[in-house]
Scaffold this motif. Structure first.
Motif, PDB file in Angstrom:
ATOM      1  N   UNK A  43      -9.865  -3.637   5.208  1.00  0.00           N
ATOM      2  CA  UNK A  43      -8.828  -2.983   4.429  1.00  0.00           C
ATOM      3  C   UNK A  43      -9.364  -1.610   4.036  1.00  0.00           C
ATOM      4  N   UNK A  44      -8.666  -0.576   4.429  1.00  0.00           N
ATOM      5  CA  UNK A  44      -9.088   0.767   4.057  1.00  0.00           C
ATOM      6  C   UNK A  44      -8.517   1.037   2.667  1.00  0.00           C
ATOM      7  N   UNK A  45      -9.407   1.050   1.677  1.00  0.00           N
ATOM      8  CA  UNK A  45      -8.968   1.148   0.291  1.00  0.00           C
ATOM      9  C   UNK A  45      -8.960   2.589  -0.182  1.00  0.00           C
ATOM     10  N   UNK A  46      -8.403   2.753  -1.391  1.00  0.00           N
ATOM     11  CA  UNK A  46      -8.320   4.072  -1.997  1.00  0.00           C
ATOM     12  C   UNK A  46      -9.669   4.784  -1.949  1.00  0.00           C
ATOM     13  N   UNK A  47      -9.673   6.017  -1.481  1.00  0.00           N
ATOM     14  CA  UNK A  47     -10.901   6.807  -1.452  1.00  0.00           C
ATOM     15  C   UNK A  47     -11.727   6.615  -0.198  1.00  0.00           C
ATOM     16  N   UNK A  48     -11.358   5.664   0.648  1.00  0.00           N
ATOM     17  CA  UNK A  48     -12.132   5.439   1.868  1.00  0.00           C
ATOM     18  C   UNK A  48     -11.497   6.171   3.045  1.00  0.00           C
ATOM     19  N   UNK A  56      -4.508   1.027   2.234  1.00  0.00           N
ATOM     20  CA  UNK A  56      -3.938   1.073   0.897  1.00  0.00           C
ATOM     21  C   UNK A  56      -3.687   2.517   0.453  1.00  0.00           C
ATOM     22  N   UNK A  57      -2.845   2.701  -0.569  1.00  0.00           N
ATOM     23  CA  UNK A  57      -2.588   4.053  -1.043  1.00  0.00           C
ATOM     24  C   UNK A  57      -3.896   4.755  -1.410  1.00  0.00           C
ATOM     25  N   UNK A 104      -0.009   2.150   3.923  1.00  0.00           N
ATOM     26  CA  UNK A 104       0.482   2.692   2.660  1.00  0.00           C
ATOM     27  C   UNK A 104      -0.255   3.965   2.279  1.00  0.00           C
TER      28      UNK A 104
END
Lengths: 227, 267
Positions: free
Chosen positions: A111-116, A131-132, A149
């Protein structure tokens, strides 16, 4: 010895211009010398003719960019000749790795999360969500099995043919090559249909049904793409 | 050998300190030996929420710099005989007074004596966060049903996933207002869990008594009638490995009429 028996440079006239087959066993200096000599002879024949394009076939010889430049300069100096292509059977390891990276499909399960930021050189197959605040960047196409997102940037080296596809297409921003598009400020109703984004004839990013891609980008079918 | 759990959120004001205080108290009530560590150096709060402010003599920085032993700096909570201790943060230095390596060593030492070491993490993702996470084996991410808080939780989870010594983080959703979720004005729990895709450890309803209890220096868990208290106790039991169903968010304001309706089986 029998130097003259097997010439280093063989010339062939085709309808596309002149094809020069350059021997790949002799030394580079010998080759340049003979090439210069041969072209000199030819030069006298028709100096007022139209521009002739020259195709160089190097066989199994590798030329450094400097050597390639020298060859081009040498040929260009002969009035109506211009180098159209240089073709070699060999490439350096770095070039090969770069070519492989740019054409392979990289599959990533996360999961590519915020900031990544996830950056690949070729096509990206993401098994998971963006993710956003998360960003995915690919030199080629981007295929996301989960929800998009965040931000997706396909064709980041300038490939306008690149596409972005996602199971749930709710991006903050879409970028393909140097074209950018952002999500509308109003909320759209959740619809669960796979969608794809591509650049249309008006140089705009369009989001549409996934099924249209096969007509728009028939080359996607081939996994290994052209050189 | 105990477990070290870091309680973090990224965003400030979502209830990390309250959660740390209450989970610690709840675990102590369940008979575990618990040590709370406040790593919010320069902005310490945990001692205030626990009502132990007046008893602090030494702090975390004193321990790290060798001015006293860990045992000396620990503040014992007399309400739970020998079960609950607090290692307070320093108020006079800042986050750079401690290095992650030192924190790791300290937590390692505390783990020998306690069943649970709960580490209260400061807001943000800088030095303070790195210190707090350095010694942890597990992580609890606290969020509220607000977009900004969920966004920060996402970022924090991303950072926690990079820390190899921390097991996959678990989520606590704090300050849920049942009626707002119902009317669709607040993010609902499924949405948040799906978005962050980590395990849900518990949900806590918004409760004014929590603020009142914090101000009095008594964790809400000590009041067994409050909804938030039950939620924290449930989370503590889940930490111990029990399986406890999630609390329902329906507010319990039953009017006479609805009670009669329920009696007759009318919904």
């Amino acid at each position: 010895m029998n130097r003259q028996k097997q010439p280093y440079v063989t010339m062939k006239g085709t309808k596309d211009g002149l094809t020069l087959h350059l021997d790949d066993m002799c030394s580079y200096d010998d080759l340049i010398a003979e090439l210069d000599e041969k072209l000199m002879i030819n030069e006298n024949k028709d100096f007022d003719g139209p521009l002739v394009s020259v195709h160089l076939k190097l066989g199994n010889r590798y030329l450094t960019p400097e050597q390639e430049e020298e060859l081009r300069a040498l040929i260009r100096a002969k009035k109506n000749l211009v180098v159209a292509s240089i073709d070699s059977n060999v490439m350096t390891k770095e070039e090969a790795i770069e070519w492989k990276q740019k054409t392979e499909i990289v599959s990533v399960a996360k999961i590519v999360r915020s900031g990544q930021v996830l950056h690949v050189h070729g096509d990206l197959l993401l098994i998971g969500d963006v993710n956003p605040g998360g960003t995915v960047i690919a030199g080629g196409n981007i295929f996301i099995l989960g929800a998009l997102r965040g931000i997706a940037h396909a064709g980041c080296y300038g490939n306008k043919e690149a596409v972005i596809a996602a199971s749930v297409m709710k991006p903050m921003q879409l970028r393909i090559s140097d074209v950018m598009n952002r999500a509308p400020d109003y909320k759209v109703d959740e619809q669960n249909e796979m969608e794809c984004a591509y650049i249309d004839d008006n140089d705009q990013i369009v989001v549409d049904r996934l099924q249209l891609l096969m007509h728009l980008r028939p080359t996607l079918t081939r996994l290994e793409r052209r050189f | 050998m105990g477990e070290a759990i870091v309680i973090t959120s990224g965003k400030g004001g979502v209830g990390k300190t309250t959660t740390t205080a209450n989970l610690g108290t709840a675990l102590a009530l369940l008979g575990k030996r618990v040590c709370l560590v406040d790593t919010d150096i320069g902005l310490r709060n945990l001692d205030v929420v626990m009502g132990l402010e007046n008893r602090i003599i030494y702090d975390l920085v004193d321990v790290v710099e060798g001015r006293c032993t860990v045992q000396k700096a620990l503040v014992k909570d007399k309400r739970f005989d020998d079960k609950l201790y607090l290692l307070p943060a320093a108020q006079t230095s800042d986050k750079t007074a401690v290095a992650p390596e030192q924190m790791k060593q300290l937590v390692e030492e505390l783990k020998q004596d306690y069943d649970y070491v709960l580490i209260d993490c400061p807001a943000g993702i800088e030095q303070g966060f790195k210190n707090a996470v350095a010694g942890a084996d597990e992580a609890i991410v606290v969020t509220t049903p607000e977009v900004s808080s969920v966004r920060d939780a996402d970022r924090i989870i991303g950072l926690l996933e990079k820390e190899e010594h921390v097991k996959s983080p678990r989520l606590v959703i704090n300050r849920i207002r049942g009626h707002m979720v119902k009317s669709g004005d607040m993010l609902d729990i499924d949405e948040i869990v799906m978005h962050l895709s980590i395990d849900l450890l518990g949900i806590i309803a918004d409760d004014e008594n929590v603020i009142k209890a914090s101000n009095n220096g008594e964790p809400i868990v000590l009041d067994p009638t409050s909804k938030a208290s039950i939620a924290y106790r449930n989370i503590a039991r889940r930490i111990l490995g029990e399986s406890v169903p999630l609390q329902s968010l329906e507010s319990e304001q039953k009017s006479m009429f609805t009670r009669i309706k329920r009696f007759f089986g009318v919904r």
